[in-house]
Scaffold this active site. Structure first.
Site, short mmCIF file in Angstrom:
data_model
loop_
_atom_site.label_atom_id
_atom_site.label_comp_id
_atom_site.label_asym_id
_atom_site.label_seq_id
_atom_site.Cartn_x
_atom_site.Cartn_y
_atom_site.Cartn_z
N ASN A 172 -26.90 7.18 30.62
CA ASN A 172 -25.98 7.90 29.74
C ASN A 172 -24.70 8.06 30.56
O ASN A 172 -24.66 8.87 31.49
CB ASN A 172 -26.63 9.25 29.39
CG ASN A 172 -25.81 10.06 28.42
OD1 ASN A 172 -24.89 9.55 27.79
ND2 ASN A 172 -26.14 11.32 28.32
N CYS A 180 -35.81 21.18 26.99
CA CYS A 180 -35.37 20.75 28.31
C CYS A 180 -34.66 21.94 28.95
O CYS A 180 -33.67 22.43 28.40
CB CYS A 180 -34.43 19.56 28.13
SG CYS A 180 -33.72 18.93 29.64
N SER A 206 -39.74 17.40 36.85
CA SER A 206 -39.07 16.16 37.25
C SER A 206 -38.36 16.37 38.57
O SER A 206 -37.63 17.35 38.74
CB SER A 206 -38.06 15.77 36.16
OG SER A 206 -37.41 14.56 36.48
N SER A 222 -38.03 10.78 39.84
CA SER A 222 -36.80 10.05 39.50
C SER A 222 -36.56 9.01 40.59
O SER A 222 -35.96 9.31 41.62
CB SER A 222 -35.62 11.03 39.43
OG SER A 222 -35.86 11.95 38.39
N LEU A 223 -37.03 7.80 40.37
CA LEU A 223 -36.98 6.79 41.41
C LEU A 223 -35.67 6.00 41.33
O LEU A 223 -34.92 5.92 42.29
CB LEU A 223 -38.20 5.87 41.31
CG LEU A 223 -38.59 5.14 42.59
CD1 LEU A 223 -38.92 6.11 43.71
CD2 LEU A 223 -39.75 4.20 42.35
N HIS A 224 -35.41 5.37 40.21
CA HIS A 224 -34.15 4.66 39.92
C HIS A 224 -33.90 3.41 40.75
O HIS A 224 -32.98 2.64 40.44
CB HIS A 224 -32.94 5.59 40.02
CG HIS A 224 -33.03 6.81 39.15
ND1 HIS A 224 -33.38 6.76 37.81
CD2 HIS A 224 -32.86 8.14 39.44
CE1 HIS A 224 -33.38 7.99 37.31
NE2 HIS A 224 -33.10 8.85 38.28
N GLY A 258 -30.26 20.95 37.64
CA GLY A 258 -30.95 21.40 38.84
C GLY A 258 -32.10 20.54 39.27
O GLY A 258 -32.61 19.72 38.52
N GLU A 259 -32.50 20.75 40.52
CA GLU A 259 -33.67 20.08 41.09
C GLU A 259 -34.78 21.13 41.17
O GLU A 259 -34.73 22.02 42.03
CB GLU A 259 -33.31 19.51 42.47
CG GLU A 259 -34.49 19.10 43.33
CD GLU A 259 -35.49 18.17 42.63
OE1 GLU A 259 -35.07 17.21 41.95
OE2 GLU A 259 -36.69 18.41 42.76
N CYS A 263 -26.61 13.11 43.05
CA CYS A 263 -26.81 11.76 42.53
C CYS A 263 -25.52 11.35 41.78
O CYS A 263 -25.08 12.07 40.87
CB CYS A 263 -28.02 11.71 41.61
SG CYS A 263 -29.53 12.28 42.41
N CYS A 313 -25.19 11.23 37.81
CA CYS A 313 -25.61 12.42 37.06
C CYS A 313 -24.46 13.42 37.00
O CYS A 313 -23.86 13.73 38.03
CB CYS A 313 -26.83 13.04 37.74
SG CYS A 313 -27.32 14.64 37.05
N CYS A 369 -27.93 16.04 30.27
CA CYS A 369 -27.40 15.46 31.50
C CYS A 369 -26.29 16.29 32.13
O CYS A 369 -25.43 15.80 32.83
CB CYS A 369 -26.97 14.02 31.29
SG CYS A 369 -28.39 12.94 31.02
N GLU A 422 -27.52 25.03 30.90
CA GLU A 422 -27.73 24.62 29.51
C GLU A 422 -29.20 24.28 29.27
O GLU A 422 -29.94 24.01 30.21
CB GLU A 422 -26.86 23.41 29.19
CG GLU A 422 -27.17 22.24 30.08
CD GLU A 422 -26.11 21.15 30.02
OE1 GLU A 422 -24.92 21.47 29.86
OE2 GLU A 422 -26.49 19.99 30.14
N CYS A 431 -26.40 21.57 40.94
CA CYS A 431 -27.48 20.88 41.66
C CYS A 431 -26.92 20.39 42.98
O CYS A 431 -25.76 19.98 43.06
CB CYS A 431 -27.99 19.70 40.84
SG CYS A 431 -29.40 18.83 41.58
N1 SAH Z 1 -33.42 16.97 39.48
C1 SAH Z 1 -34.47 16.47 38.61
C2 SAH Z 1 -34.17 16.74 37.15
C3 SAH Z 1 -32.92 16.06 36.76
S1 SAH Z 1 -32.58 15.58 35.10
C4 SAH Z 1 -34.64 14.99 38.82
O1 SAH Z 1 -33.76 14.37 39.41
O2 SAH Z 1 -35.67 14.45 38.43
C5 SAH Z 1 -33.88 14.57 34.56
C6 SAH Z 1 -33.68 13.07 34.63
O3 SAH Z 1 -32.43 12.62 34.08
C7 SAH Z 1 -33.73 12.54 36.07
O4 SAH Z 1 -34.60 11.44 36.12
C8 SAH Z 1 -32.31 12.11 36.29
O5 SAH Z 1 -32.21 11.13 37.28
C9 SAH Z 1 -31.92 11.62 34.91
N2 SAH Z 1 -30.47 11.47 34.70
C10 SAH Z 1 -29.48 12.20 35.25
N3 SAH Z 1 -28.28 11.76 34.83
C11 SAH Z 1 -28.51 10.74 34.00
C12 SAH Z 1 -27.67 9.87 33.24
N4 SAH Z 1 -26.35 9.99 33.28
N5 SAH Z 1 -28.27 8.93 32.47
C13 SAH Z 1 -29.61 8.81 32.43
N6 SAH Z 1 -30.46 9.60 33.12
C14 SAH Z 1 -29.91 10.55 33.91
#
Ligand code: SAH
Length: 364
Positions: free
Chosen positions: A311, A113, A209, A232-234, A175-176, A124, A127, A354, A100, A120
């Protein structure tokens, strides 16, 4: 019809360098300058339809277009939000893999986007795409076709607000991207190449990203195209991050932040840190402090932070942080002198960006 076997998508004009395009055209018995005409149609007029290529003799354009522009992506579902200025498209690929893309129009800019893989492999747990597993990498042309469709819709005035150009592109769909580095790097080259050989976008307006695949981050730094890098640290601590971003067991928080800092040193581009705020998981004040300390330990002014309220994905036990907790988290980061902006959750009512649309389809 049974889905075709997964495999390599057909070779497409957008997979080729300018030299390869000229050679391919010559192989078909045409003058090499035809390659330039095709490039102008594709990258400047956003078309691969022979009927629109009226500067080419009819027989020539039919043969060239059939050979050089095999159909790669087919829209099967379109969802709109924000009065039609946010559009999410579900695409079916040649082998029925699904991806998408989301187009978002703002008053002074437009952002696309894109997906770089079907599914992927990073798993995670918060996600939606992470729950699907990896189907396969996209080819360069499969990514560029998502981009062309967006340029075309904007150019043809199909998005409310009058004809416009695409300004920004983020690899934040499925995807990554750094797990598919070859296609992503070739895509970036075509995005920034001046028209008619590419889409003529500005590198700084392209964001790659990543979960933090350290070797590929270093390779991207050496590419010499200063795209924006988002990490994407989190979580700032390995215990929690290994749960949220499983690849952390291979590349730790410190290694990922070091690679981000290295990216800044090589390119001069300020790096973004992505941080999905998940209620009672990663939103504590001490984690904001620890994150800021780790970033500041590597210097000042090289990074900014994009917290985004989680989300929630279907079936997940996690929700977004309380508003007051989010505000405290942001205030602490700013208190440490780190520029911090809450990321826009536009399109969340259509599960934008997402991976949820393709995930839903799989349930049907
Ligand atoms: N694989 C890449 C791109 C992924 S999507 C990455 O991980 O960076 C881009 C961003 O959306 C990433 O930071 C990912 O962690 C975040 N993301 C994924 N699912 C999410 C969700 N349910 N709510 C908020 N952010 C989310």
């Amino acid at each position: 019809m049974a889905p075709r076997r997964r495999g390599k998508p057909p070779r497409h004009f957008a997979d080729l360098t300018a030299e390869q395009r000229a050679a391919s055209v010559a192989e078909l018995g045409e003058k090499p300058f035809r390659a330039k005409q095709l490039a102008a149609h594709y990258f400047t007029h956003f078309t691969s339809d022979p009927a629109e290529m009226t500067d080419l003799p009819k027989a020539t354009r039919d043969e060239l277009a059939t050979t050089m522009f095999p159909p790669l992506i087919r829209p099967t579902r379109r969802m709109e939000a924000d009065g039609g200025t946010t559009v999410k498209t579900l695409w079916h690929l040649f082998d029925d893999a699904k991806v998408e893309s989301v187009l978002m129009r703002y008053p002074h800019r437009t952002t696309l986007c894109v997906s770089s893989q079907a599914g992927c492999g990073m798993a995670c747990p918060f996600c939606a795409t992470g729950q699907l597993g990896l189907t396969r990498n996209l080819s360069t042309a499969e990514i560029l076709e998502q981009v062309r469709a967006a340029f075309r819709a904007l150019d043809r005035g199909e998005i409310p607000g009058g004809p416009a150009r695409l300004n920004n592109l983020v690899f934040m769909g499925m995807g990554e991207p750094l797990a598919n580095p070859r296609a992503v790097i070739e895509t970036v080259k075509a995005l920034v190449a001046p028209q008619p050989e590419g889409f003529g976008m500005s590198a700084r307006n392209i964001t790659v990203s990543t979960v933090g695949l350290v070797p590929a981050m270093r390779k991207l730094a050496d590419l010499g195209i200063p795209v924006t890098l988002a990490l994407s640290l989190h979580a700032p601590d390995d215990d929690l991050r290994s749960e949220l971003v499983p690849i952390n067991t291979r590349f730790s928080v410190d290694e990922a932040i070091d690679a981000a800092r290295h990216y800044y040193e090589v390119t001069g581009r300020r790096v973004s840190i992505e941080y999905a705020l998940i209620k009672d998981m990663n939103d504590q004040g001490w984690r904001a402090d620890l994150l800021a300390e780790k970033l500041n330990a590597r210097g000042r002014g090289w990074v900014h932070i994009n917290p985004i309220p989680l989300n929630p994905t279907p079936g997940s036990i996690w929700t977004a942080s309380e508003r007051s907790v989010e505000e405290e988290f942001v205030a602490r980061l700013r208190g440490h002198g780190i520029p911090t902006t809450i990321r826009d959750t536009r399109g969340s009512d259509i599960d934008g960006a997402c991976g949820q649309l393709a995930a839903e389809e799989d349930d049907e």
